[in-house]
Scaffold this motif. Structure first.
Motif, PDB file in Angstrom:
ATOM      1  N   THR A  37       0.836  -1.192   0.000  1.00 35.51           N
ATOM      2  CA  THR A  37       0.000   0.000   0.000  1.00 35.51           C
ATOM      3  C   THR A  37       0.874   1.247   0.000  1.00 35.51           C
ATOM      4  O   THR A  37       2.086   1.180  -0.202  1.00 35.51           O
ATOM      5  CB  THR A  37      -0.965  -0.009   1.200  1.00 35.51           C
ATOM      6  N   LYS A  38       0.239   2.357   0.246  1.00 41.25           N
ATOM      7  CA  LYS A  38       0.900   3.664   0.197  1.00 41.25           C
ATOM      8  C   LYS A  38       1.005   4.222   1.615  1.00 41.25           C
ATOM      9  O   LYS A  38      -0.010   4.508   2.238  1.00 41.25           O
ATOM     10  CB  LYS A  38       0.075   4.591  -0.699  1.00 41.25           C
ATOM     11  N   ASP A  40       1.648   7.248   3.432  1.00 38.79           N
ATOM     12  CA  ASP A  40       1.741   8.677   3.137  1.00 38.79           C
ATOM     13  C   ASP A  40       1.297   9.461   4.358  1.00 38.79           C
ATOM     14  O   ASP A  40       0.134   9.421   4.744  1.00 38.79           O
ATOM     15  CB  ASP A  40       0.851   9.016   1.936  1.00 38.79           C
ATOM     16  N   GLY A  46      -2.532   5.069   3.967  1.00 37.17           N
ATOM     17  CA  GLY A  46      -1.703   4.002   4.506  1.00 37.17           C
ATOM     18  C   GLY A  46      -2.064   3.646   5.932  1.00 37.17           C
ATOM     19  O   GLY A  46      -2.181   2.472   6.288  1.00 37.17           O
ATOM     20  N   ASP A  71       5.666  -0.681   1.552  1.00 38.52           N
ATOM     21  CA  ASP A  71       5.282   0.651   1.074  1.00 38.52           C
ATOM     22  C   ASP A  71       5.797   0.857  -0.344  1.00 38.52           C
ATOM     23  O   ASP A  71       7.000   0.807  -0.588  1.00 38.52           O
ATOM     24  CB  ASP A  71       5.877   1.712   2.004  1.00 38.52           C
ATOM     25  N   GLY A  73       4.117   3.472  -2.201  1.00 33.68           N
ATOM     26  CA  GLY A  73       3.674   4.833  -2.505  1.00 33.68           C
ATOM     27  C   GLY A  73       2.769   4.948  -3.716  1.00 33.68           C
ATOM     28  O   GLY A  73       2.545   6.044  -4.226  1.00 33.68           O
ATOM     29  N   TRP A  74       2.269   3.793  -4.212  1.00 34.14           N
ATOM     30  CA  TRP A  74       1.486   3.765  -5.455  1.00 34.14           C
ATOM     31  C   TRP A  74       2.281   4.376  -6.610  1.00 34.14           C
ATOM     32  O   TRP A  74       1.730   4.920  -7.557  1.00 34.14           O
ATOM     33  CB  TRP A  74       0.151   4.485  -5.299  1.00 34.14           C
ATOM     34  N   ASP A  75       3.588   4.267  -6.506  1.00 32.26           N
ATOM     35  CA  ASP A  75       4.498   4.817  -7.511  1.00 32.26           C
ATOM     36  C   ASP A  75       5.084   3.659  -8.323  1.00 32.26           C
ATOM     37  O   ASP A  75       5.551   2.669  -7.739  1.00 32.26           O
ATOM     38  CB  ASP A  75       5.625   5.591  -6.818  1.00 32.26           C
ATOM     39  N   ASP A  98      -2.729  -1.125  -4.736  1.00 29.56           N
ATOM     40  CA  ASP A  98      -2.120  -0.313  -5.789  1.00 29.56           C
ATOM     41  C   ASP A  98      -3.124   0.164  -6.836  1.00 29.56           C
ATOM     42  O   ASP A  98      -4.076  -0.539  -7.179  1.00 29.56           O
ATOM     43  CB  ASP A  98      -1.030  -1.113  -6.514  1.00 29.56           C
TER      44      ASP A  98
END
Length: 362
Positions: A37-38, A40, A46, A71, A73-75, A98
């Motif tokens: 997950t993210k 943040d 998160g 983690d 970051g959905w990046d 994601d």
């Protein structure tokens, strides 16, 4: 006396051995899952997902799941790194929140590995109708947008504004094309914005003097600031109806909508908690424990854990057998809804339309 003493010591040692054996067996029976997950600090995404996953384990002490958090970051770049870390840790099951953009970054690697992944957030049609090891518990964007398009077609009013986020293009751009093709009775105009970094004055200038009957925000998860755009439009279009994707439902969006909230309709994966007492209780217990309402993806993570636990309890403990279990049992009842898988592991559950967002986010 000596014999009694030895027997007592032997009994104590036996008890210790049995306790250790039980603990060891219990530990070994746990199956490790990666939750991607993210994390943040600027949002509750998160934090909400991590707490909700832990909340599930607290509520289900007999769960066979053991979680490790990653983690990304959905990046896209970080997503590939996180996936490589999961491979190094030899984890065979993933629950991912994601976005489509992030999961597509490691999808080619994923399908080559002996890993089973449940996606709670990737709706891209690039993942649709593939006999792979990725199952989704949310509809793909065509199935999602079809139901939203039908709803928009049913509304009064001719002038439709589509506000499209440019951040998560693998979700928003195909959704835009689908809506343009399937909303057949409206005059459509489009405004592209960065859902996180848009300039308010630029948006005001773009909307100045324009009249719209309906405004549909094609945006993904975490884009709470776009509520400000609804406020801007509402100030000059008091009758305008605002429609949102399921991904924006949160306390944050409710706070940024201001007076426009009364004109809003949210597409939702879930019916109103008024119609589901278990859902209602889940929200209340979580909020009383942690002080805030969970995100939509948090609910999905809870469901993913619930159906994975069910598969594990049915003696399906490796990726291949879990995939087979869901193919043979495509109707999965959870505390929140019924998830329905098609033959490819894509979700074909209904979308609902809710006007009172506070019933979900309270």
């Amino acid at each position: 006396m000596k014999n009694s003493k030895y027997l007592f010591i032997l009994s104590i040692l036996l008890v210790i051995f049995l306790c250790f054996s039980i603990f060891t067996c219990t530990s070994k029976s746990k199956i490790q899952i990666a939750l991607v997950t993210k994390f943040d600090k600027a949002s509750t995404v998160g934090e909400s997902e991590i707490l909700f996953a832990k909340f599930y384990l607290e509520q289900n002490p007999k769960s066979k799941i053991k979680i490790k958090f990653y983690d990304d970051g959905w990046d896209p770049g970080k997503a590939q790194t996180a996936f490589n870390d999961i491979l190094k840790d030899n984890i065979k099951f993933i629950i991912s929140s994601d976005t489509s953009t992030a999961i597509l970054a490691y999808y080619d690697k994923l399908v080559k590995e002996d890993i089973f992944c449940i996606s709670c957030g990737a709706t891209s049609t690039m993942l649709t109708n593939k006999d792979d090891n990725l199952f989704r518990i949310i509809p793909d964007l065509n199935y999602e947008q079809k139901q939203i398009a039908n709803y928009i077609n049913s509304l009064d009013g001719r002038n439709l504004l589509l506000i499209v986020d440019t951040k998560n293009k693998n979700y928003t751009y195909p959704s835009l094309e689908y809506i343009k093709q399937h909303v057949t009775n409206k005059k459509i105009q489009t405004l592209f914005v960065d859902g996180e970094l848009f300039n308010i004055e630029t948006v005001k200038k773009s909307l100045s003097g324009k009249k719209y009957d309906i405004c549909y925000f094609i945006v993904g998860s975490g884009m709470v600031k776009i509520g400000v755009i609804a406020q801007i439009l509402y100030n000059t279009n008091k009758h305008c109806q605002f429609i949102f994707t399921p991904w924006v439902i949160s306390v944050g969006i409710a706070m940024t909508l201001g007076s426009a909230i009364d004109n809003c309709t949210f597409s939702s994966f879930y019916q109103s908690p008024d119609d589901n007492k278990d859902f209602d209780q889940l929200i209340n217990v979580f909020k009383s424990k942690f002080g805030f309402s969970p995100t939509i993806t948090s609910y999905k993570i809870y469901e993913a854990m619930q159906i994975l636990d069910r598969a594990f309890s049915n003696h399906c403990t490796d990726p291949e057998s879990v995939k087979r279990y869901f193919k043979e049992n495509p109707y999965q009842k959870t505390v929140l809804e019924e998830i329905i898988f098609n033959e490819y592991g894509d979700c074909i559950s209904d979308i609902y339309f809710i006007k009172d967002i506070e019933k979900i986010i309270r």
